[in-house]
Design a protein around this motif. Structure first.
Motif, PDB file in Angstrom:
ATOM      1  N   THR A   1     -11.793  20.289  25.604  1.00 33.40           N
ATOM      2  CA  THR A   1     -12.174  19.273  26.401  1.00 33.40           C
ATOM      3  C   THR A   1     -13.448  19.134  27.117  1.00 33.40           C
ATOM      4  OG1 THR A   1     -10.859  19.982  28.329  1.00 33.40           O
ATOM      5  CG2 THR A   1      -9.572  18.545  26.850  1.00 33.40           C
ATOM      6  N   TYR A   2     -13.982  20.563  27.521  1.00 33.69           N
ATOM      7  CA  TYR A   2     -15.277  20.390  28.105  1.00 33.69           C
ATOM      8  C   TYR A   2     -16.546  20.719  27.066  1.00 33.69           C
ATOM      9  CZ  TYR A   2     -12.886  20.294  32.603  1.00 33.69           C
ATOM     10  OH  TYR A   2     -12.101  20.022  33.662  1.00 33.69           O
ATOM     11  N   ARG A   3     -16.033  20.573  25.834  1.00 38.26           N
ATOM     12  CA  ARG A   3     -17.219  20.642  24.688  1.00 38.26           C
ATOM     13  C   ARG A   3     -17.881  21.914  24.813  1.00 38.26           C
ATOM     14  NH1 ARG A   3     -16.617  16.541  27.678  1.00 38.26           N
ATOM     15  NH2 ARG A   3     -18.106  17.217  29.255  1.00 38.26           N
ATOM     16  N   ILE A   4     -17.062  22.992  24.983  1.00 32.45           N
ATOM     17  CA  ILE A   4     -17.820  24.424  24.966  1.00 32.45           C
ATOM     18  C   ILE A   4     -17.961  24.705  23.303  1.00 32.45           C
ATOM     19  CG2 ILE A   4     -17.625  26.912  25.664  1.00 32.45           C
ATOM     20  CD1 ILE A   4     -17.543  24.810  28.315  1.00 32.45           C
TER      21      ILE A   4
ATOM     22  N   LYS B   1     -19.617  30.192  22.326  1.00 36.81           N
ATOM     23  CA  LYS B   1     -19.087  30.554  23.934  1.00 36.81           C
ATOM     24  C   LYS B   1     -17.941  30.598  24.028  1.00 36.81           C
ATOM     25  CE  LYS B   1     -20.289  29.015  28.541  1.00 36.81           C
ATOM     26  NZ  LYS B   1     -20.766  27.970  29.386  1.00 36.81           N
TER      27      LYS B   1
ATOM     28  N   PRO C   1     -18.127  13.580  27.204  1.00 35.22           N
ATOM     29  CA  PRO C   1     -18.532  13.893  28.495  1.00 35.22           C
ATOM     30  C   PRO C   1     -18.181  12.926  29.739  1.00 35.22           C
ATOM     31  CG  PRO C   1     -20.371  13.405  27.339  1.00 35.22           C
ATOM     32  CD  PRO C   1     -19.161  13.479  26.351  1.00 35.22           C
TER      33      PRO C   1
ATOM     34  N   SER D   1     -12.807  13.791  32.167  1.00 33.90           N
ATOM     35  CA  SER D   1     -12.083  15.188  32.262  1.00 33.90           C
ATOM     36  C   SER D   1     -10.804  15.138  32.443  1.00 33.90           C
ATOM     37  CB  SER D   1     -12.945  15.860  33.536  1.00 33.90           C
ATOM     38  OG  SER D   1     -14.343  16.279  33.159  1.00 33.90           O
ATOM     39  N   MET D   2     -10.071  16.028  32.005  1.00 29.84           N
ATOM     40  CA  MET D   2      -8.818  16.282  32.190  1.00 29.84           C
ATOM     41  C   MET D   2      -8.235  17.259  32.960  1.00 29.84           C
ATOM     42  SD  MET D   2      -5.980  15.415  29.856  1.00 29.84           S
ATOM     43  CE  MET D   2      -4.656  16.121  28.850  1.00 29.84           C
TER      44      MET D   2
ATOM     45  N   PHE E   1      -4.839  19.518  33.856  1.00 23.59           N
ATOM     46  CA  PHE E   1      -3.379  19.575  33.431  1.00 23.59           C
ATOM     47  C   PHE E   1      -2.538  20.092  34.488  1.00 23.59           C
ATOM     48  CE2 PHE E   1      -6.563  20.482  30.132  1.00 23.59           C
ATOM     49  CZ  PHE E   1      -6.245  20.049  29.001  1.00 23.59           C
TER      50      PHE E   1
ATOM     51  N   GLU F   1     -18.811  26.913  37.210  1.00 24.61           N
ATOM     52  CA  GLU F   1     -19.951  27.012  36.335  1.00 24.61           C
ATOM     53  C   GLU F   1     -19.694  27.012  34.880  1.00 24.61           C
ATOM     54  OE1 GLU F   1     -23.044  29.713  38.948  1.00 24.61           O
ATOM     55  OE2 GLU F   1     -21.902  30.562  37.555  1.00 24.61           O
TER      56      GLU F   1
ATOM     57  N   VAL G   1     -18.186  25.089  32.840  1.00 19.81           N
ATOM     58  CA  VAL G   1     -18.053  23.943  32.151  1.00 19.81           C
ATOM     59  C   VAL G   1     -19.182  23.067  32.324  1.00 19.81           C
ATOM     60  CG1 VAL G   1     -15.534  23.978  32.271  1.00 19.81           C
ATOM     61  CG2 VAL G   1     -16.835  22.808  34.056  1.00 19.81           C
ATOM     62  N   ILE G   2     -20.165  23.531  33.003  1.00 18.26           N
ATOM     63  CA  ILE G   2     -21.210  22.673  33.418  1.00 18.26           C
ATOM     64  C   ILE G   2     -22.372  23.027  32.167  1.00 18.26           C
ATOM     65  CG2 ILE G   2     -23.343  21.977  34.759  1.00 18.26           C
ATOM     66  CD1 ILE G   2     -21.449  23.136  37.249  1.00 18.26           C
TER      67      ILE G   2
ATOM     68  N   SER H   1      -9.370  23.695  39.683  1.00 23.52           N
ATOM     69  CA  SER H   1      -9.110  22.948  38.482  1.00 23.52           C
ATOM     70  C   SER H   1      -9.894  21.529  38.731  1.00 23.52           C
ATOM     71  CB  SER H   1      -7.950  22.937  37.786  1.00 23.52           C
ATOM     72  OG  SER H   1      -7.376  21.890  37.246  1.00 23.52           O
TER      73      SER H   1
ATOM     74  N   ARG I   1     -13.330  21.838  39.063  1.00 25.39           N
ATOM     75  CA  ARG I   1     -14.060  22.135  37.608  1.00 25.39           C
ATOM     76  C   ARG I   1     -14.120  20.739  36.807  1.00 25.39           C
ATOM     77  NH1 ARG I   1     -11.182  26.153  33.560  1.00 25.39           N
ATOM     78  NH2 ARG I   1      -9.526  24.426  33.686  1.00 25.39           N
ATOM     79  N   ALA I   2     -13.353  19.974  37.099  1.00 21.89           N
ATOM     80  CA  ALA I   2     -13.213  18.646  36.155  1.00 21.89           C
ATOM     81  C   ALA I   2     -14.277  17.843  36.858  1.00 21.89           C
ATOM     82  CB  ALA I   2     -11.796  18.151  36.339  1.00 21.89           C
TER      83      ALA I   2
ATOM     84  N   THR J   1     -18.309  18.177  36.015  1.00 21.82           N
ATOM     85  CA  THR J   1     -18.953  17.667  34.768  1.00 21.82           C
ATOM     86  C   THR J   1     -19.332  16.086  34.912  1.00 21.82           C
ATOM     87  OG1 THR J   1     -17.010  16.986  33.850  1.00 21.82           O
ATOM     88  CG2 THR J   1     -17.750  19.256  33.245  1.00 21.82           C
TER      89      THR J   1
END
Lengths: 266, 251
Positions: free
Chosen positions: A166-169, A173, B80, B83-84, B86, B102, B104-105, B147, B150-151, B154
């Protein structure tokens, strides 16, 4: 037998510790007694105190250390090769389904073969020198490392992979920053079991073709019918194996505690 | 293209699962739009496909038929723009709070800016003191805050939350609900929150989408025109609660 375990049951715990200490001592005492009064033949089963004496004399003469150090070097070399190969092949098999498909059959056939059964073949191929022993040890340590590495990679939590998606990693990576770290606890377990296995293999390798090493010492004592040395060596091997396992378990736990704040070492 | 301020536009969405060759219709023609800045709650019994709906938006599952437009564009892979979050925090246990965010950025963001963003969002969720802690050292509620940080890091236009507080105890949950509203006011991110807790849905949202099951459909959409912060014992609150309850009991 399987009573409910309650927290902080100090009394139960204390009793178990006492049993754990006392029972082996009782066994030793009985063994010593049986051997001295002639209940068992001292030439077949020497008394514990005599084994200790033999140990001390071998320690003093430097004979034990000389042979042990030779074995240690062999184990170090063989283990290094086996562990590196195990991790590498494990990664390839865990990450790539095609590699897994190609190698799985071969692995399943070769893995159940006891290392000792391979000794004659290895000697045939590599002679009776240093390299054949290293090869045998490498094979012995290879399997646990391989299997645990594969297991670690294949059991990566799919929920974390979903997060990465979902974060397009990107794939690279995801592989190196998620799958590999996920597999680390299992790999560490594999490395520990591989070390134990390497230590067991050295004895097998040295008992058949060698003129040095702890395994050779056993062979020699058999030829000279020296039961004391035989028993002494076997016990030394056991104790060293125990220390290796305990030491590595500690290291594993320390590492996991330090990096993840939790350690579930199996 | 028609200019709208709809962040999310779901049109006649169908989703089928195949279980042992048997077709099972999970979603049967769902229509839903979410406007910029809104909080929409989706409630429904388990098995009504509410979580599947979020998975379709993030493309964790593929659509059988229908359309999902995110900010006017059909979704096609993880976007992009959204964001999800859970039910479980799903943090990486080997990374610190800071590193988890960091992670997920995108790497294209300069390091200094990355750090600033992380700091900002950690502060937003009130965990500045725990920047270097690893997830196992944090409580469940704190992990879920990470979490959320983090979401948000982005910078999504849409935040999807799949029963985000379902695994927390009642007190932590209430606390987290207030936190979420505070974050929403500060960050102004549009949110779609899936929950089975009707109180939670009314407490948090501008509209409550009630879903029915077998197959999953939108049964009704209940507007919640109450000022924030809401009082769970307020009569207007209770009236809405009663209306939604009746929706379930009627079926």
């Amino acid at each position: 037998m399987f009573d409910l375990q309650k927290k902080n049951n100090l009394k139960q715990k204390r009793i178990r510790i006492i049993i754990a200490i006392c029972f082996p001592i009782l066994v030793l005492l009985f063994w010593q007694y049986a051997s001295t009064v002639g209940l068992i033949k001292a030439s077949l089963v020497p008394a514990p105190l005599n084994i200790v004496k033999t140990f001390l004399s071998h320690l003093e003469s430097g004979k034990l250390w000389k042979n042990l150090s030779v074995s240690f070097v062999r184990v170090a070399c063989g283990y290094f090769i086996g562990a590196v190969a195990g991790v590498l092949v494990g990664f390839l098999m865990g990450l790539f389904k095609s590699v897994n498909a190609a190698l799985n059959g071969i692995v399943s056939v070769l893995r159940p073969i006891p290392t000792i059964a391979l000794v004659p073949i290895v000697i045939l191929l590599a002679g009776i020198g240093f390299s054949s022993k290293v090869i045998i040890i490498a094979i012995g340590s290879f399997w646990p490392v391989l299997l645990n590495t594969i297991h670690g990679i294949q059991t990566v939590d799919n929920k974390l992979i979903e997060v990465a998606y979902t974060y397009r990693i990107n794939k690279l990576k995801t592989t190196f920053k998620i799958i590999v770290p996920s597999a680390i606890p299992a790999i560490l377990t594999g490395l520990r079991l591989g070390m134990s296995s390497a230590w067991m293999s050295v004895v097998a390798a040295e008992m058949i073709a060698s003129s040095t090493g702890i395994g050779y010492l056993i062979t020699l004592s058999r030829e000279t019918a020296n039961a004391r040395v035989m028993y002494m060596c076997v016990l030394v091997i056991g104790v060293i194996g125990l220390f290796i396992d305990k030491g590595l378990t500690r290291l594993e736990r320390y590492y996991l505690m330090k990096t993840r704040g939790i350690a579930d070492v199996k | 293209m028609v200019e709208t301020n709809n962040i999310l536009d779901i049109r006649n969405l169908h989703k089928d699962f195949y279980i042992k060759g048997q077709r099972r219709e999970v979603l049967a023609g769902v229509d839903l739009t979410v406007k910029q800045g809104e909080i929409v709650a989706i409630v429904g019994a388990s098995g009504c496909g509410k979580s599947t709906l979020l998975k379709l938006i993030t493309t964790l599952e593929d659509i059988t038929s229908g359309e999902i437009l995110l900010d006017g564009d059909p979704v096609n892979g993880p976007s992009p723009k959204c964001s999800m979050i859970f039910q479980e925090a799903r943090l990486f246990p080997w990374l610190s709070v800071k590193q988890n965010i960091e992670f997920v950025i995108p790497d294209s963001v300069p390091k200094a800016e990355k750090e600033k963003m992380v700091e900002h969002y950690v502060e937003l969720v009130g965990l500045s003191e725990f920047m270097n802690a690893v997830p196992n050292q944090l409580s469940g509620g704190m992990q879920q805050r990470v979490s959320i940080a983090r979401a948000l890091a982005t910078r999504p236009q849409l935040l999807l939350l799949d029963e985000p507080f379902g695994a927390l105890d009642a007190f932590t949950r209430m606390n987290m609900q207030q936190e979420l509203l505070r974050i929403w006011k500060e960050d102004n991110t549009t949110m779609v929150i899936v929950t089975h807790d009707i109180d939670e849905a009314i407490f948090l949202s501008n509209r409550v989408v009630v879903m029915g099951k077998n197959p999953g459909v939108v049964r009704s959409i209940v507007p919640v025109n109450l000022p924030f912060p809401r009082d769970r014992t307020d009569s207007a609150f209770l009236e809405i609660r009663g209306n939604i309850m009746r929706e379930f009991l009627d079926s």
